[in-house]
Scaffold this motif. Structure first.
Motif, PDB file in Angstrom:
ATOM      1  N   TYR A 192      38.467   6.850  17.590  1.00 18.40           N
ATOM      2  CA  TYR A 192      38.233   7.532  16.315  1.00 18.40           C
ATOM      3  C   TYR A 192      39.172   7.010  15.233  1.00 18.40           C
ATOM      4  O   TYR A 192      38.771   6.811  14.085  1.00 18.40           O
ATOM      5  CB  TYR A 192      38.434   9.040  16.487  1.00 18.40           C
ATOM      6  CG  TYR A 192      37.336   9.722  17.272  1.00 18.40           C
ATOM      7  CD1 TYR A 192      36.004   9.330  17.128  1.00 18.40           C
ATOM      8  CD2 TYR A 192      37.623  10.778  18.136  1.00 18.40           C
ATOM      9  CE1 TYR A 192      34.989   9.956  17.832  1.00 18.40           C
ATOM     10  CE2 TYR A 192      36.625  11.407  18.842  1.00 18.40           C
ATOM     11  CZ  TYR A 192      35.307  10.996  18.689  1.00 18.40           C
ATOM     12  OH  TYR A 192      34.316  11.628  19.397  1.00 18.40           O
ATOM     13  N   PHE A 193      40.432   6.790  15.598  1.00 16.91           N
ATOM     14  CA  PHE A 193      41.413   6.288  14.633  1.00 16.91           C
ATOM     15  C   PHE A 193      41.045   4.873  14.176  1.00 16.91           C
ATOM     16  O   PHE A 193      41.061   4.579  12.964  1.00 16.91           O
ATOM     17  CB  PHE A 193      42.801   6.291  15.267  1.00 16.91           C
ATOM     18  CG  PHE A 193      43.839   5.574  14.441  1.00 16.91           C
ATOM     19  CD1 PHE A 193      44.392   6.162  13.324  1.00 16.91           C
ATOM     20  CD2 PHE A 193      44.238   4.279  14.794  1.00 16.91           C
ATOM     21  CE1 PHE A 193      45.346   5.491  12.547  1.00 16.91           C
ATOM     22  CE2 PHE A 193      45.191   3.605  14.033  1.00 16.91           C
ATOM     23  CZ  PHE A 193      45.738   4.215  12.901  1.00 16.91           C
ATOM     24  N   ASP A 195      38.191   3.451  14.197  1.00 18.52           N
ATOM     25  CA  ASP A 195      36.970   3.505  13.403  1.00 18.52           C
ATOM     26  C   ASP A 195      37.286   3.972  11.977  1.00 18.52           C
ATOM     27  O   ASP A 195      36.731   3.448  10.998  1.00 18.52           O
ATOM     28  CB  ASP A 195      35.967   4.447  14.054  1.00 18.52           C
ATOM     29  CG  ASP A 195      34.656   4.520  13.296  1.00 18.52           C
ATOM     30  OD1 ASP A 195      33.829   3.609  13.465  1.00 18.52           O
ATOM     31  OD2 ASP A 195      34.476   5.487  12.525  1.00 18.52           O
ATOM     32  N   ALA A 196      38.197   4.935  11.879  1.00 22.39           N
ATOM     33  CA  ALA A 196      38.561   5.470  10.560  1.00 22.39           C
ATOM     34  C   ALA A 196      39.217   4.416   9.678  1.00 22.39           C
ATOM     35  O   ALA A 196      39.025   4.417   8.452  1.00 22.39           O
ATOM     36  CB  ALA A 196      39.488   6.672  10.722  1.00 22.39           C
ATOM     37  N   VAL A 197      39.972   3.513  10.287  1.00 27.12           N
ATOM     38  CA  VAL A 197      40.645   2.470   9.496  1.00 27.12           C
ATOM     39  C   VAL A 197      39.797   1.205   9.402  1.00 27.12           C
ATOM     40  O   VAL A 197      40.250   0.185   8.867  1.00 27.12           O
ATOM     41  CB  VAL A 197      42.038   2.141  10.089  1.00 27.12           C
ATOM     42  CG1 VAL A 197      42.935   3.365  10.052  1.00 27.12           C
ATOM     43  CG2 VAL A 197      41.917   1.599  11.507  1.00 27.12           C
ATOM     44  N   SER A 201      33.725  -0.361  15.153  1.00 31.02           N
ATOM     45  CA  SER A 201      32.450   0.128  14.611  1.00 31.02           C
ATOM     46  C   SER A 201      31.423   0.217  15.733  1.00 31.02           C
ATOM     47  O   SER A 201      31.524  -0.492  16.741  1.00 31.02           O
ATOM     48  CB  SER A 201      31.936  -0.781  13.498  1.00 31.02           C
ATOM     49  OG  SER A 201      31.521  -2.031  14.028  1.00 31.02           O
ATOM     50  N   SER A 266      32.667   7.943  22.482  1.00 31.18           N
ATOM     51  CA  SER A 266      33.093   8.240  21.110  1.00 31.18           C
ATOM     52  C   SER A 266      31.969   7.997  20.117  1.00 31.18           C
ATOM     53  O   SER A 266      31.864   8.692  19.089  1.00 31.18           O
ATOM     54  CB  SER A 266      34.304   7.384  20.735  1.00 31.18           C
ATOM     55  OG  SER A 266      35.374   7.594  21.621  1.00 31.18           O
TER      56      SER A 266
END
Length: 320
Positions: A192-193, A195-197, A201, A266
């Protein structure tokens, strides 16, 4: 050759010395009276051929020496002694085939203990593998395999099954399950982290990935390789050829499978998550099955070898 350093209560020293003298394959016996202070007693030193080590240690435990004194065993890297050479020739069998069950149990006990270090290593290995599967990078996958410490608990389970040690089995199983559960949970958060940055993907995960798509596509070869790796890993432990463990680590896809399952979960990619989980279970099952059968085979073959030596050379095991 093995070097034994023993602390024996005064009243047991003569029995210990007699046991050593009656054991084929021993040399360099030294008795230091009243040399020990904690626990108090006599210090007995000797060398023994690896082939006779397990029986001698068993005999010493039969005298209760581990309870009232001490038994310490070390591998001798170099021994320049004609008497040592004679002792190795007198001992039945081949040292490379001998299994020191006490040493194996002790090593697997240490490697299968659920510790902060163990959990840290398996988490880091799984996170590295997660980067490998998303980037389709085989080098990262191999690196993650080498870092993963999961073979310790697997070896512990095998040893516990053969030696009937329920505590070791429970400790090893706990380390294995808790370790993988923690690693996969942390890797989900890591995904998740990333992907956030913008570093991970779903498109990357769903790509063809020619270098790593085997991780979520288990087949018969997955189980075959796991079995072969389990045999090699067990032999490396029992023969003290620890260098082979690196090859074992990078031949099975336990950690990469756990990582791929966590990343796929995820992104709600449940097909990959299920395939990776199946790959993980196949590898774990294959290693445990192969490791257990290898230890049983070694135990049986060594017993037969000693029986044959007893008939041809009149060899007697300690205590007989």
């Amino acid at each position: 050759m093995l070097h034994l350093r023993l602390i024996a209560p005064v009243e047991k020293t003569d029995k210990v010395v007699h046991l050593i003298e009656q054991t084929v394959g021993t040399a360099h016996l030294i008795v230091l009276r009243d040399a020990a202070r904690d626990p108090a007693g006599d210090v007995v030193l000797c060398d023994v051929a690896r082939e006779s080590g397990d029986e001698l240690i068993g005999g010493l435990k039969g005298l209760g020496l581990e309870e009232t004194g001490s038994i310490a065993v070390e591998d001798i890297g170099l021994s320049l002694s004609r008497r040592a050479e004679e002792a190795e020739k007198e001992a039945p069998g081949d040292g490379a085939d001998a299994v020191l069950w006490e040493q194996l149990a002790d090593e697997t006990h240490e490697e299968s203990t659920l510790s902060v270090t163990y959990v840290a290593f398996i988490i880091l290995a799984t996170m590295i593998a997660a980067c490998g599967v998303v980037l389709d990078n085989a080098i990262l996958i191999v690196g993650a395999m080498a870092v993963g410490p999961e073979f310790g608990p697997l070896a512990g389970i095998c040893t516990a099954l053969v030696q009937r040690m329920p505590r070791l089995a429970l400790r090893s199983l706990t380390a294995l399950l808790v370790g993988f559960a923690a690693a996969m949970l942390v890797t989900v958060g890591f995904t998740y982290f990333m992907d956030a940055v913008g570093l991970f993907s779903k498109v990357q995960l769903e790509a063809v990935r020619p270098n790593t798509n085997f991780i979520y596509r288990p087949d018969a070869f997955s189980f075959v390789v796991a079995v072969l790796a389990g045999i090699a890993g067990t032999l490396s432990l029992t023969s003290s050829k620890s260098g082979a463990l690196v090859g074992v680590a990078i031949s099975v896809t336990t950690v990469p499978a756990a990582a791929n399952a966590a990343v796929a979960f995820s992104y709600d990619e449940y097909r990959q998550a299920w395939g990776s989980s199946e790959q993980l279970l196949l590898n774990l099952l294959g290693i445990v099955l192969a490791g257990t059968l290898t230890l049983l085979s070694q135990k049986w073959l060594w017993a037969r070898q000693r029986e044959r030596a007893a008939r041809t050379k009149g060899y007697q095991t300690p205590g007989t």
